[in-house]
Design a protein around this motif. Structure first.
Motif, PDB file in Angstrom:
ATOM      1  N   ASP A  90      -6.117   6.417  33.863  1.00  0.00           N
ATOM      2  CA  ASP A  90      -6.815   7.647  33.478  1.00  0.00           C
ATOM      3  C   ASP A  90      -5.944   8.687  32.765  1.00  0.00           C
ATOM      4  N   ARG A  91      -4.711   8.333  32.413  1.00  0.00           N
ATOM      5  CA  ARG A  91      -3.940   9.217  31.546  1.00  0.00           C
ATOM      6  C   ARG A  91      -4.579   9.189  30.161  1.00  0.00           C
ATOM      7  N   GLN A  92      -4.526  10.320  29.476  1.00  0.00           N
ATOM      8  CA  GLN A  92      -5.114  10.391  28.138  1.00  0.00           C
ATOM      9  C   GLN A  92      -4.072  10.882  27.144  1.00  0.00           C
ATOM     10  N   TYR A  93      -4.087  10.256  25.972  1.00  0.00           N
ATOM     11  CA  TYR A  93      -3.196  10.634  24.882  1.00  0.00           C
ATOM     12  C   TYR A  93      -4.017  11.125  23.702  1.00  0.00           C
ATOM     13  N   LEU A  94      -3.441  12.010  22.923  1.00  0.00           N
ATOM     14  CA  LEU A  94      -4.068  12.484  21.693  1.00  0.00           C
ATOM     15  C   LEU A  94      -3.323  11.884  20.514  1.00  0.00           C
ATOM     16  N   VAL A  95      -4.033  11.153  19.677  1.00  0.00           N
ATOM     17  CA  VAL A  95      -3.454  10.596  18.454  1.00  0.00           C
ATOM     18  C   VAL A  95      -3.996  11.435  17.302  1.00  0.00           C
ATOM     19  N   GLY A  96      -3.128  12.232  16.705  1.00  0.00           N
ATOM     20  CA  GLY A  96      -3.519  13.170  15.661  1.00  0.00           C
ATOM     21  C   GLY A  96      -3.409  14.590  16.185  1.00  0.00           C
ATOM     22  N   ILE A  97      -3.528  15.557  15.270  1.00  0.00           N
ATOM     23  CA  ILE A  97      -3.507  16.977  15.643  1.00  0.00           C
ATOM     24  C   ILE A  97      -4.569  17.700  14.832  1.00  0.00           C
ATOM     25  N   ASN A  98      -4.704  18.990  15.070  1.00  0.00           N
ATOM     26  CA  ASN A  98      -5.739  19.762  14.396  1.00  0.00           C
ATOM     27  C   ASN A  98      -5.295  20.324  13.045  1.00  0.00           C
ATOM     28  N   GLY A  99      -4.358  19.670  12.418  1.00  0.00           N
ATOM     29  CA  GLY A  99      -3.868  20.084  11.100  1.00  0.00           C
ATOM     30  C   GLY A  99      -3.069  18.956  10.474  1.00  0.00           C
ATOM     31  N   ARG A 100      -2.285  19.306   9.474  1.00  0.00           N
ATOM     32  CA  ARG A 100      -1.467  18.294   8.820  1.00  0.00           C
ATOM     33  C   ARG A 100      -0.292  17.909   9.683  1.00  0.00           C
ATOM     34  N   PRO A 101       0.209  16.730   9.662  1.00  0.00           N
ATOM     35  CA  PRO A 101      -0.290  15.575   8.926  1.00  0.00           C
ATOM     36  C   PRO A 101      -1.514  14.979   9.632  1.00  0.00           C
ATOM     37  N   TYR A 102      -2.435  14.438   8.875  1.00  0.00           N
ATOM     38  CA  TYR A 102      -3.656  13.870   9.424  1.00  0.00           C
ATOM     39  C   TYR A 102      -3.476  12.384   9.713  1.00  0.00           C
ATOM     40  N   THR A 103      -4.350  11.858  10.555  1.00  0.00           N
ATOM     41  CA  THR A 103      -4.326  10.425  10.840  1.00  0.00           C
ATOM     42  C   THR A 103      -4.774   9.661   9.601  1.00  0.00           C
ATOM     43  N   GLN A 104      -4.204   8.495   9.422  1.00  0.00           N
ATOM     44  CA  GLN A 104      -4.602   7.594   8.337  1.00  0.00           C
ATOM     45  C   GLN A 104      -5.403   6.463   8.977  1.00  0.00           C
ATOM     46  N   ILE A 105      -6.595   6.198   8.467  1.00  0.00           N
ATOM     47  CA  ILE A 105      -7.489   5.226   9.082  1.00  0.00           C
ATOM     48  C   ILE A 105      -7.821   4.133   8.078  1.00  0.00           C
ATOM     49  N   VAL A 106      -7.625   2.880   8.506  1.00  0.00           N
ATOM     50  CA  VAL A 106      -7.981   1.730   7.677  1.00  0.00           C
ATOM     51  C   VAL A 106      -9.037   0.936   8.447  1.00  0.00           C
ATOM     52  N   VAL A 107     -10.190   0.736   7.817  1.00  0.00           N
ATOM     53  CA  VAL A 107     -11.282  -0.022   8.427  1.00  0.00           C
ATOM     54  C   VAL A 107     -11.433  -1.328   7.662  1.00  0.00           C
ATOM     55  N   THR A 108     -11.432  -2.449   8.403  1.00  0.00           N
ATOM     56  CA  THR A 108     -11.604  -3.761   7.784  1.00  0.00           C
ATOM     57  C   THR A 108     -12.825  -4.423   8.393  1.00  0.00           C
ATOM     58  N   GLU A 109     -13.835  -4.658   7.558  1.00  0.00           N
ATOM     59  CA  GLU A 109     -15.038  -5.344   8.031  1.00  0.00           C
ATOM     60  C   GLU A 109     -14.915  -6.811   7.681  1.00  0.00           C
ATOM     61  N   ASN A 110     -15.144  -7.665   8.672  1.00  0.00           N
ATOM     62  CA  ASN A 110     -14.956  -9.102   8.506  1.00  0.00           C
ATOM     63  C   ASN A 110     -16.276  -9.849   8.363  1.00  0.00           C
ATOM     64  N   CYS A 111     -16.332 -10.723   7.384  1.00  0.00           N
ATOM     65  CA  CYS A 111     -17.420 -11.680   7.212  1.00  0.00           C
ATOM     66  C   CYS A 111     -16.750 -13.042   7.027  1.00  0.00           C
ATOM     67  N   PRO A 112     -16.357 -13.669   8.127  1.00  0.00           N
ATOM     68  CA  PRO A 112     -15.536 -14.884   8.051  1.00  0.00           C
ATOM     69  C   PRO A 112     -16.331 -16.120   7.625  1.00  0.00           C
ATOM     70  N   GLU A 113     -15.581 -17.138   7.246  1.00  0.00           N
ATOM     71  CA  GLU A 113     -16.190 -18.409   6.860  1.00  0.00           C
ATOM     72  C   GLU A 113     -16.833 -19.109   8.046  1.00  0.00           C
ATOM     73  N   SER A 114     -16.168 -19.056   9.179  1.00  0.00           N
ATOM     74  CA  SER A 114     -16.623 -19.770  10.358  1.00  0.00           C
ATOM     75  C   SER A 114     -17.211 -18.793  11.380  1.00  0.00           C
ATOM     76  N   ILE A 115     -18.237 -19.228  12.091  1.00  0.00           N
ATOM     77  CA  ILE A 115     -18.839 -18.346  13.094  1.00  0.00           C
ATOM     78  C   ILE A 115     -17.933 -18.141  14.300  1.00  0.00           C
ATOM     79  N   THR A 116     -16.922 -18.965  14.436  1.00  0.00           N
ATOM     80  CA  THR A 116     -15.984 -18.812  15.550  1.00  0.00           C
ATOM     81  C   THR A 116     -14.867 -17.818  15.244  1.00  0.00           C
TER      82      THR A 116
END
Length: 142
Positions: A90-116
């Motif tokens: 139940d410890r909590q961490y904050l990743v990012g702050i309320n100003g610069r520098p901002y978090t960098q977010i990369v989202v990768t959506e997968n549509c793979p060849e195999s259903i597995t």
């Protein structure tokens, strides 16, 4: 005594929502209870890694949060996000702050060849600062 550090949940808010964040040293922040956190449905267990290096006599800490989710994260490019990461103890961490520098977010959506193969959305959050992610202390005011 060592503790097990396993991430059990991840939530996000926008930097504009935590304007009244109060820093208490390099490892603690107070966030008012009025902040609305949006939970992210995650596949167990995301990773949270912080590593430091020294450049020109300055310490740079890079914190990386990696998670898999079946949902699409609503990233609004004009708004910056911060993340609340809760561990199994139940410890909590904050990743990012309320100003610069901002978090960098990369989202990768997968549509793979195999259903597995992995069909979940991969989210990789990176944050660089001069300190480790602070602990969140909530419900102090607000």
């Amino acid at each position: 005594m060592k503790s097990i550090k396993i991430v059990k949940s991840v939530e996000y808010a926008y930097t504009t929502d935590i304007k009244s964040l109060e820093r208490r040293g390099s490892r603690k922040v107070y966030i008012p209870s009025s902040v609305v956190w949006t939970p992210i449905c995650i596949r167990n267990h995301p990773s949270l890694v912080s590593s430091s290096k020294t450049e020109d006599n300055n310490t740079i800490v890079t914190t990386t949060l990696k998670l898999l989710t079946p949902e699409t994260l609503k990233i609004i490019r004009q708004r910056h996000m911060v993340f609340r990461v809760t561990l199994t103890d139940d410890r909590q961490y904050l990743v990012g702050i309320n100003g610069r520098p901002y978090t960098q977010i990369v989202v990768t959506e997968n549509c793979p060849e195999s259903i597995t193969d992995n069909q979940l959305t991969e989210i990789n959050v990176s944050f660089k600062s001069d300190h480790l992610p602070p602990y969140i202390i909530q419900n102090v005011y607000g």
